[in-house]
Design a protein around this motif. Structure first.
Motif, short mmCIF file in Angstrom:
data_model
loop_
_atom_site.label_atom_id
_atom_site.label_comp_id
_atom_site.label_asym_id
_atom_site.label_seq_id
_atom_site.Cartn_x
_atom_site.Cartn_y
_atom_site.Cartn_z
N TYR A 132 0.69 -1.23 -0.01
CA TYR A 132 0.10 0.08 0.07
C TYR A 132 0.89 1.39 -0.04
CZ TYR A 132 -3.62 -2.96 1.73
OH TYR A 132 -4.65 -4.28 1.92
N GLU A 133 0.17 2.34 -0.43
CA GLU A 133 0.84 3.57 -0.18
C GLU A 133 0.37 4.05 1.12
OE1 GLU A 133 -0.17 6.60 -3.09
OE2 GLU A 133 0.52 5.38 -4.68
N TRP A 134 1.32 3.97 2.25
CA TRP A 134 1.07 3.96 3.72
C TRP A 134 1.03 5.49 3.96
CZ3 TRP A 134 -0.51 0.12 6.58
CH2 TRP A 134 -0.31 -1.12 6.22
N PRO A 135 0.17 6.27 4.83
CA PRO A 135 0.19 7.75 5.08
C PRO A 135 1.50 7.51 6.16
CG PRO A 135 -1.63 6.53 6.05
CD PRO A 135 -1.04 5.50 5.09
N SER A 136 1.78 6.63 6.90
CA SER A 136 2.97 6.80 7.87
C SER A 136 3.37 5.20 7.98
CB SER A 136 2.42 7.32 9.02
OG SER A 136 1.70 6.51 9.80
N GLU A 137 4.18 5.05 8.95
CA GLU A 137 4.62 3.59 8.84
C GLU A 137 3.40 2.90 9.36
OE1 GLU A 137 7.74 1.82 8.35
OE2 GLU A 137 8.16 4.07 7.36
N GLY A 138 3.58 1.59 8.95
CA GLY A 138 2.65 0.68 9.27
C GLY A 138 2.50 0.22 10.63
N ASP A 139 1.51 -0.39 11.10
CA ASP A 139 1.62 -0.75 12.55
C ASP A 139 2.14 -2.04 12.70
OD1 ASP A 139 -0.23 -2.45 11.52
OD2 ASP A 139 -1.99 -1.95 12.89
N GLY A 140 2.84 -2.73 11.88
CA GLY A 140 3.50 -3.85 12.03
C GLY A 140 2.53 -5.18 11.77
N THR A 141 1.32 -5.18 11.60
CA THR A 141 0.49 -6.32 11.52
C THR A 141 0.05 -6.61 10.04
OG1 THR A 141 -1.76 -4.93 11.52
CG2 THR A 141 -0.70 -5.89 13.70
N PHE A 142 0.51 -5.64 9.19
CA PHE A 142 0.25 -5.88 7.65
C PHE A 142 1.07 -7.02 7.15
CE2 PHE A 142 1.56 -4.70 3.28
CZ PHE A 142 0.40 -5.13 2.54
N LYS A 143 0.03 -7.87 6.34
CA LYS A 143 0.83 -9.04 5.74
C LYS A 143 0.53 -9.21 4.26
CE LYS A 143 0.33 -11.73 9.90
NZ LYS A 143 -0.36 -12.82 10.59
N PRO A 144 1.36 -8.71 3.70
CA PRO A 144 1.26 -8.20 2.01
C PRO A 144 1.10 -9.76 1.41
CG PRO A 144 3.32 -7.72 2.72
CD PRO A 144 2.74 -8.11 3.97
N GLN A 145 1.62 -10.72 1.72
CA GLN A 145 1.47 -12.15 1.20
C GLN A 145 -0.41 -12.65 1.42
OE1 GLN A 145 3.05 -11.68 4.09
NE2 GLN A 145 2.36 -13.19 5.65
N ASN A 146 -1.08 -11.79 2.17
CA ASN A 146 -2.47 -12.23 2.27
C ASN A 146 -3.27 -11.62 1.43
OD1 ASN A 146 -1.83 -14.09 4.12
ND2 ASN A 146 -2.46 -13.07 5.93
N ILE A 147 -2.78 -10.40 0.57
CA ILE A 147 -3.85 -9.71 -0.30
C ILE A 147 -4.33 -10.47 -1.48
CG2 ILE A 147 -3.85 -7.59 -1.90
CD1 ILE A 147 -1.57 -6.33 -0.20
N GLN A 148 -5.81 -10.64 -1.44
CA GLN A 148 -6.26 -11.20 -2.46
C GLN A 148 -7.40 -10.39 -3.06
OE1 GLN A 148 -7.61 -15.28 -1.44
NE2 GLN A 148 -5.67 -15.53 -0.39
N PRO A 149 -7.13 -9.96 -4.58
CA PRO A 149 -8.35 -9.25 -4.87
C PRO A 149 -9.42 -10.11 -5.07
CG PRO A 149 -6.25 -8.80 -6.03
CD PRO A 149 -6.03 -9.99 -4.96
N ILE A 150 -10.67 -9.65 -4.87
CA ILE A 150 -12.08 -10.60 -5.39
C ILE A 150 -12.74 -9.90 -6.17
CG2 ILE A 150 -11.77 -11.89 -3.10
CD1 ILE A 150 -13.92 -10.05 -1.96
N TYR A 151 -12.81 -8.32 -6.20
CA TYR A 151 -13.78 -7.82 -7.34
C TYR A 151 -13.00 -6.84 -8.14
CZ TYR A 151 -17.55 -10.17 -4.92
OH TYR A 151 -18.53 -11.28 -4.51
N MET A 152 -13.34 -6.42 -9.19
CA MET A 152 -12.38 -5.51 -10.07
C MET A 152 -13.40 -4.55 -10.83
SD MET A 152 -9.57 -5.51 -12.87
CE MET A 152 -10.77 -6.32 -14.21
N ALA A 153 -13.28 -3.23 -10.77
CA ALA A 153 -13.94 -2.37 -11.68
C ALA A 153 -12.98 -1.19 -12.33
CB ALA A 153 -15.10 -1.36 -10.84
N VAL A 154 -13.26 -0.89 -13.60
CA VAL A 154 -12.36 -0.07 -14.32
C VAL A 154 -13.27 1.03 -14.53
CG1 VAL A 154 -10.98 0.01 -16.21
CG2 VAL A 154 -11.11 -2.04 -15.21
N TYR A 155 -12.57 2.47 -14.39
CA TYR A 155 -13.13 3.59 -14.86
C TYR A 155 -11.91 4.37 -15.34
CZ TYR A 155 -15.73 8.08 -15.39
OH TYR A 155 -16.29 9.25 -15.74
#
Length: 126
Positions: free
Chosen positions: A34-57
């Motif tokens: 992600y584009e973090w507004p500040s440092e993350g809180d340490g609980t973020f797990k990027p390997q768990n990101i799974q997109p399920i829906y998509m829309a394009v504009y």
């Protein structure tokens, strides 16, 4: 007659698939981020990101992320469809960090579906 119709149908689909020319725009060799507004809180797990829906504009792709797994802080993000840089872009929160919080029904808790209407409004089933 039915088997021959099925064979013709699948033959037509395979020729259509070879006629379509797909272009790869971005590739994420590692985990998404992600584009973090500040440092993350340490609980973020990027390997768990799974997109399920998509829309394009226009020049944006909106993605709904599955919050089933731990370490996914938000559920609605966007990406540009093109970039001046060859680096893969980071996920941008949409509409903001403040509008996404699990456990508060007046915010986006979990985006279950996305659709953009003809005038560019993003509809989210939450």
């Amino acid at each position: 007659m039915v088997p021959s119709f099925c064979a013709l149908f699948f033959l037509g689909l395979s020729s259509l698939a070879t006629a379509v020319n797909f272009t790869q725009v971005f590739e994420w060799p590692d985990d998404w981020d992600y584009e973090w507004p500040s440092e993350g809180d340490g609980t973020f797990k990027p390997q768990n990101i799974q997109p399920i829906y998509m829309a394009v504009y226009e020049t944006r792709i909106f993605l709904s992320l599955d919050r089933y797994y731990d370490g996914i802080p938000v559920t609605l993000v966007s990406l540009p469809t093109s970039s001046a840089s060859s680096a893969s872009p980071k996920l941008t929160l949409f509409p903001s960090w403040e509008m996404q919080e699990f456990g508060h029904c007046n915010k986006i808790e979990e985006a279950k579906g996305l659709e953009v209407d003809s005038i560019g409004r993003l509809w989210v089933v939450s």
